[in-house]
Every structure is written in C-alpha cells, then in structure tokens.
Design an enzyme around this catalytic site. Sequence first.
Site, short mmCIF file in Angstrom:
data_model
loop_
_atom_site.label_atom_id
_atom_site.label_comp_id
_atom_site.label_asym_id
_atom_site.label_seq_id
_atom_site.Cartn_x
_atom_site.Cartn_y
_atom_site.Cartn_z
N GLY A 34 0.78 -1.23 0.00
CA GLY A 34 0.00 0.00 0.00
C GLY A 34 0.81 1.28 0.00
N ASN B 209 1.62 3.02 -2.55
CA ASN B 209 0.99 3.98 -3.47
C ASN B 209 -0.27 4.58 -2.88
OD1 ASN B 209 2.34 4.21 -6.26
ND2 ASN B 209 2.55 2.04 -5.75
N MET C 54 -4.60 -6.88 -6.55
CA MET C 54 -4.09 -8.03 -7.29
C MET C 54 -5.15 -8.92 -7.93
SD MET C 54 -1.01 -7.34 -7.22
CE MET C 54 -0.21 -8.80 -7.91
N ARG C 55 -6.35 -8.38 -8.10
CA ARG C 55 -7.39 -9.16 -8.78
C ARG C 55 -7.77 -8.47 -10.09
NH1 ARG C 55 -9.88 -12.86 -5.79
NH2 ARG C 55 -11.83 -12.78 -6.92
N LEU C 56 -8.01 -9.29 -11.09
CA LEU C 56 -8.46 -8.75 -12.37
C LEU C 56 -9.96 -8.50 -12.26
CD1 LEU C 56 -6.98 -8.21 -15.05
CD2 LEU C 56 -7.74 -10.47 -15.83
N ASN D 244 -5.23 2.68 -12.91
CA ASN D 244 -4.27 1.73 -12.35
C ASN D 244 -2.87 2.28 -12.55
OD1 ASN D 244 -3.33 -0.76 -11.24
ND2 ASN D 244 -2.84 -1.48 -13.31
N HIS E 86 1.16 1.01 -13.01
CA HIS E 86 1.91 -0.20 -13.36
C HIS E 86 3.40 0.15 -13.50
CE1 HIS E 86 2.39 -4.22 -14.89
NE2 HIS E 86 3.27 -3.71 -15.73
C1 GRF Z 1 3.27 -1.10 -7.49
O1 GRF Z 1 4.53 -1.35 -8.06
C2 GRF Z 1 2.24 -0.86 -8.56
O2 GRF Z 1 2.75 -0.26 -9.70
C3 GRF Z 1 1.78 -2.27 -8.88
O3 GRF Z 1 1.77 -2.94 -7.65
C4 GRF Z 1 2.74 -2.34 -6.79
C5 GRF Z 1 2.01 -2.01 -5.52
O4 GRF Z 1 2.87 -1.54 -4.51
N1 GRF Z 1 0.49 -2.24 -9.55
P1 GRF Z 1 2.27 -0.90 -3.20
O5 GRF Z 1 1.33 -1.94 -2.57
O6 GRF Z 1 1.54 0.36 -3.58
O7 GRF Z 1 3.43 -0.63 -2.30
#
Ligand code: GRF
Length: 200
Positions: free
Chosen positions: A19, A21, A97-99, A114, A116
């Site tokens: 988390g 981000n 982590m789910r589509l 999102n 990435h």
């Molecule tokens: C990040 O690298 C993001 O780009 C990817 O999953 C990771 C999540 O990291 N989608 P965090 O849980 O925000 O630390």
Amino acid sequence: MSKPVKSPLRLALFASGTGTNARAILQAHRRGDLPELEPVLLFSDKDSKAADYARSIGLDTLILYPKDYPSRQAHEEAVIKELEDRQVDLIALAGYMRLLTPVFIKAYENRILNIHPSLLPEFPGTNSIERAYQMQVPFSGVSVHLVDEGMDTGPILYQEKVNLEDGMSLEDFEEAIHKVEHKIYSQTLRAYARKILSGP
Ligand code: GRF
C-alpha cells in the site's frame, strides 16, 4: 453510472499489498495537493498493510474476502454495492491483485485508474521491474492508465521513464521506480479528476 458534477470527486483506493501507493495518495491529499478528490474508502480483498494504514489514519476501510462469496461475480457485486452506498466517483487501483470482470469495468467505465511499474505495453503482468532488470533494458518506467477488460491494456494517461543506470542493483532499480510511482499517481489522478469535472 451517472456523471458526478460535484467537486471533490469521491475516491476509493483498492489495494491488496503493502500500500505504499495508496499511502502516497492519502498523504498528498492530507497535504492539500488533491483538492478535487476526497478519499472515502480503502478497499482490500485481504488483510494487508494497505488496510492497516488506512485504518490507522481513520479512513473508512473495508475488506471483503473472495472466499466468503460463492463466485467471483458475487464478490464483485458486493464490492459494487459498497461503492454505490458510498457514492464513489473514481477508483484508483494501487497494487490491487485481482483482475476486474467486465461487469465491474462497465459499472465504472472510464472511472478506474491503475498504476503499473513499466512503460506499457512493455512488461505487463507481474514482476515487471524484475523482468526489465533481468533483460538489462536501458530504461523502464511507470504508467498510469485507465482500466479496461485486459491485463494492463487500457488507455495510457501518463508515463514516466526511469533509467537503469550502470551498477544499479535490482533493489536500487525498484526503489527508483517506486519513487516515481509515488510522485506521479496522485498528480495523474488530479489531472484526470479535473478533466472529469470540466465536463465533456
Ligand atoms: C506497485 O509497483 C504498482 O505499480 C503495482 O503494484 C505495486 C504495488 O505496490 N500495480 P504498493 O502496494 O503500492 O506498495
């Protein structure tokens, strides 16, 4: 869904992991850097550091475990109901982590972002930083994009390059990429919120 006209837009963060981000976005909001957005929910599909952090700052935090539902669709319907109850306008996936299924995407069309850790369409899916590092690419980067039904395929809103400098370890490279993530996600969310609020 009906178009919101009111600022701030109500933001839900979706996260399954560390988390960092989600945290960067919440901190940007606390600093006053996201005036067009109001974080109203941290949603997770598992016990996670992301959920722990959200709780610790008093943000509405909800975990719905997929195993408690008879199907993927039933789980998503429950999530949609919770979002509707909170009148969520915009969703930021931050390590979720789910589509999402087409039903979910349709319910929030053009309202799901999102982040990435690569320059999409390069290195979609998991372990993107590690794969780029193993190939010793000269650079990779970060993408923020709208979510469609594919895996990391929706329209790109913003990208930033990160160089793989000589002598960088994988950890250095990961750190450099995450640093850019934490800067650009809230900035891109703000720009996108402004676009929505300015109308068609
Ligand atoms: C990040 O690298 C993001 O780009 C990817 O999953 C990771 C999540 O990291 N989608 P965090 O849980 O925000 O630390």
